[in-house]
Scaffold this active site. Structure first.
Site, PDB file in Angstrom:
ATOM      1  N   CYS A 108      37.248  30.378  42.086  1.00 51.97           N
ATOM      2  CA  CYS A 108      36.370  29.686  43.030  1.00 51.97           C
ATOM      3  C   CYS A 108      36.365  28.166  42.899  1.00 51.97           C
ATOM      4  CB  CYS A 108      34.942  30.210  42.866  1.00 51.97           C
ATOM      5  SG  CYS A 108      34.816  31.962  43.220  1.00 51.97           S
TER       6      CYS A 108
HETATM    7  N1  LIG Z   1      35.544  36.470  41.558  1.00 52.65           N
HETATM    8  C1  LIG Z   1      34.414  35.847  41.794  1.00 52.65           C
HETATM    9  O1  LIG Z   1      33.652  35.602  40.877  1.00 52.65           O
HETATM   10  C2  LIG Z   1      33.989  35.433  43.174  1.00 52.65           C
HETATM   11  C3  LIG Z   1      32.679  34.968  43.354  1.00 52.65           C
HETATM   12  C4  LIG Z   1      32.253  34.613  44.620  1.00 52.65           C
HETATM   13  C5  LIG Z   1      33.137  34.685  45.695  1.00 52.65           C
HETATM   14  N2  LIG Z   1      34.423  35.121  45.518  1.00 52.65           N
HETATM   15  C6  LIG Z   1      35.279  35.205  46.703  1.00 52.65           C
HETATM   16  O2  LIG Z   1      35.428  36.576  47.060  1.00 52.65           O
HETATM   17  C7  LIG Z   1      36.722  36.795  47.577  1.00 52.65           C
HETATM   18  C8  LIG Z   1      37.407  37.902  46.796  1.00 52.65           C
HETATM   19  O3  LIG Z   1      37.535  37.472  45.433  1.00 52.65           O
HETATM   20  P1  LIG Z   1      37.830  38.458  44.238  1.00 52.65           P
HETATM   21  O4  LIG Z   1      37.593  37.670  43.007  1.00 52.65           O
HETATM   22  O5  LIG Z   1      37.121  39.738  44.427  1.00 52.65           O
HETATM   23  O6  LIG Z   1      39.413  38.705  44.444  1.00 52.65           O
HETATM   24  P2  LIG Z   1      40.304  39.850  43.762  1.00 52.65           P
HETATM   25  O7  LIG Z   1      41.712  39.334  43.821  1.00 52.65           O
HETATM   26  O8  LIG Z   1      39.714  40.280  42.480  1.00 52.65           O
HETATM   27  O9  LIG Z   1      40.168  41.077  44.755  1.00 52.65           O
HETATM   28  C9  LIG Z   1      40.644  41.079  46.043  1.00 52.65           C
HETATM   29  C10 LIG Z   1      41.163  42.462  46.361  1.00 52.65           C
HETATM   30  O10 LIG Z   1      41.569  42.477  47.726  1.00 52.65           O
HETATM   31  C11 LIG Z   1      42.716  43.285  47.823  1.00 52.65           C
HETATM   32  N3  LIG Z   1      43.395  42.955  49.065  1.00 52.65           N
HETATM   33  C12 LIG Z   1      44.180  41.903  49.360  1.00 52.65           C
HETATM   34  N4  LIG Z   1      44.600  41.964  50.636  1.00 52.65           N
HETATM   35  C13 LIG Z   1      44.045  43.078  51.159  1.00 52.65           C
HETATM   36  C14 LIG Z   1      44.104  43.664  52.435  1.00 52.65           C
HETATM   37  N5  LIG Z   1      44.821  43.143  53.427  1.00 52.65           N
HETATM   38  N6  LIG Z   1      43.414  44.813  52.619  1.00 52.65           N
HETATM   39  C15 LIG Z   1      42.704  45.373  51.612  1.00 52.65           C
HETATM   40  N7  LIG Z   1      42.619  44.836  50.398  1.00 52.65           N
HETATM   41  C16 LIG Z   1      43.277  43.709  50.166  1.00 52.65           C
HETATM   42  C17 LIG Z   1      43.487  42.966  46.575  1.00 52.65           C
HETATM   43  O11 LIG Z   1      44.428  43.985  46.268  1.00 52.65           O
HETATM   44  C18 LIG Z   1      42.368  42.880  45.539  1.00 52.65           C
HETATM   45  O12 LIG Z   1      42.104  44.119  44.937  1.00 52.65           O
HETATM   46  C19 LIG Z   1      37.444  35.457  47.527  1.00 52.65           C
HETATM   47  O13 LIG Z   1      37.292  34.809  48.755  1.00 52.65           O
HETATM   48  C20 LIG Z   1      36.675  34.702  46.474  1.00 52.65           C
HETATM   49  O14 LIG Z   1      36.747  33.308  46.674  1.00 52.65           O
HETATM   50  C21 LIG Z   1      34.863  35.506  44.272  1.00 52.65           C
END
Ligand SMILES: NC(=O)c1ccc[n+]([C@@H]2O[C@H](COP(=O)([O-])OP(=O)(O)OC[C@H]3O[C@@H](n4cnc5c(N)ncnc54)[C@H](O)[C@@H]3O)[C@@H](O)[C@H]2O)c1
Length: 437
Positions: free
Chosen positions: A274
């Protein structure tokens, strides 16, 4: 009054609605668990077959989420799948896919767009779509809305569209999905009403805002606030160091002020999915309006210079012992981007390992959360985590504390290391073998 809206609202309220979560990563998996705990049936979608297999077998793939929680998903007939035709069975579609930067440091919305393109052919009237991925203000209106409308849906009547940013803080024991207030903005008044119904059973407090853009900007502001303040405190650390003052002592004292001061802590650089990334989503968008986001750029500059500053400290400390980085054995402690979790994304520890390696050091690492060095796009180390013991510590010329996991035995490390470079202020008092960086 729209019947479609009322029917969906009733289903959300009485928990007969089926909740679809798209993207089962750090954000999507805990959210899916929370909805299942609340009593909803959940369908989890991910393109990563290994994650789907793991989740369907009740096995975790995220260290701080125990397998028991993952298997508890199944209690209301959970389905984990990569088959997007099942999208039609869900009443809510919550999108939690990655939003990284591309190699030009511009927003890469391809995951969001691919998800929408995979979903829309199977969408039907009476569904609510909520985007949770962090992104620039305007994304929901500019990218999601036209894609949904192109299938003939009337958004606000047939389909409801909201943006509700995820505020997950992995590994933070003080908050869980349920207790973190949830900001939610709808495309229309009906959308907002459905957005509230979607979240209010599962989350204690919903903060409704007037539009998807306001909700998007809220999340970006939160992350910019952190990036800028961490940049500020990293700059203060450099000044304090020159003055022979311990910045951690200063922050601790300043934090006793009961108003108007928030403590941020310096470190070896920014990490995670992030804070190093999201602010530049706004920088990119602001250019469309002829605005340069100078605070964001400056904080980025300070924060990205930190690994090199730490390496200079290692260099100076070894020099005092008539050693050079080249040929020295260095043990890097903690390689995930923050303590007590296994997330390696954008970890500054890895940047430190690479800089040391480039300068000829023999680098090892110890991290109980990361047993073997994972595949990474930018970095490659064929290493496994070293178990720390008295004997092992004596083999190194320098121990570099990059991520201060609580499980490390800091007393043992202090007693048995020739030289420690501490980037996290773990050692509070002056010690002969500890250099603060
Ligand atoms: N990790 C954090 O602490 C956090 C906190 C707040 C916000 N976010 C935001 O949340 C969002 C997701 O982050 P995350 O950390 O969970 O990412 P992540 O990479 O852990 O998980 C994302 C998942 O989406 C899947 N994916 C990708 N393309 C896809 C598709 N077309 N269809 C279905 N699944 C698909 C991936 O395989 C993966 O499992 C991002 O925008 C991030 O900025 C993350």
């Amino acid at each position: 009054m729209s019947n479609i809206k009322d029917e969906l609202k009733t289903k959300l309220n009485n928990k007969t609605a089926v909740i679809g979560i798209i993207g089962l990563g750090y954000v999507g998996l805990p959210l899916a668990i929370r909805y299942a705990d609340t009593g909803y049936k959940v369908i989890g979608f991910d393109i990563d077959a290994a994650k789907i297999d793991s989740i369907n077998n009740g096995q975790t793939y995220i260290k701080h989420i125990p397998s028991e929680k993952v298997s508890s998903l199944n209690k209301n007939g959970f389905i984990g799948t990569s088959d997007f035709s099942i999208i039609k069975e869900a009443d809510a579609l919550i999108i939690c896919v990655p939003t990284p930067l591309n190699k030009y440091r511009e927003p890469d919305l391809s995951y969001v767009i691919n998800t929408m393109d995979a979903m829309t052919p199977y969408m039907r009237k009476g569904q609510v779509v909520s985007l949770e991925s962090t992104t620039y203000p305007g994304t929901t209106e500019e990218e999601l809305l036209p894609r949904i409308e192109s299938f003939g849906f009337d958004v606000g009547k047939d389909i409801f569209l909201v943006y509700s940013p995820e505020r997950e803080d992995p590994g933070n024991p003080d908050f869980e999905t349920r207790t973190i207030p949830k900001v939610c903005g709808g495309h229309t008044v009906n959308c907002s009403e459905i957005g509230e119904a979607l979240y209010e059973q599962a989350i204690d407090e919903i903060v409704s805002v007037s539009s998807t853009k306001v909700a998007e900007f809220t999340k970006i502001l939160e992350n910019i606030h952190r990036a800028v303040n961490i940049g500020l405190v990293n700059e203060m650390k450099i000044v304090a160091d020159k003055m022979g003052v311990d910045i951690h002592e200063v922050i601790e004292a300043a934090a006793t002020k009961p108003f108007g001061f928030t403590a941020y802590y310096p470190g070896p650089g920014l990490g995670g999915h992030c804070i190093p990334i999201d602010p530049f989503y706004l920088t990119w968008k602001a250019r469309e309006y002829g605005i340069n986001t100078r605070f964001i750029e400056l904080a980025g500059e300070v924060n990205t210079s930190m690994p090199l500053w730490v390496i200079a400290k290692v260099n100076d400390a070894l020099n005092l012992k008539s050693k050079s980085i080249k040929g020295s054995k260095v043990l890097v402690l903690g390689i995930s981007y923050k303590k007590n979790i296994d997330d390696m994304r954008e970890s500054p520890s890895v940047e430190l390992m690479q800089l040391l390696h480039d300068r000829g050091a023999v680098v090892d690492y110890s991290d109980p959360y990361v047993p073997s060095f994972p595949k990474m796009r930018k970095y490659q180390f064929d290493l496994v985590s070293v178990d720390i013991s008295e004997n092992v510590l004596h083999q190194y010329d320098c121990v570099l504390i990059a991520t201060d996991h609580d499980v490390f035995d800091y007393q043992l490390i202090q007693k048995n290391s020739d030289l420690i470079v501490d980037t996290r202020g773990r050692y509070k008092t002056q010690m002969e073998n500890v250099v603060k960086a």
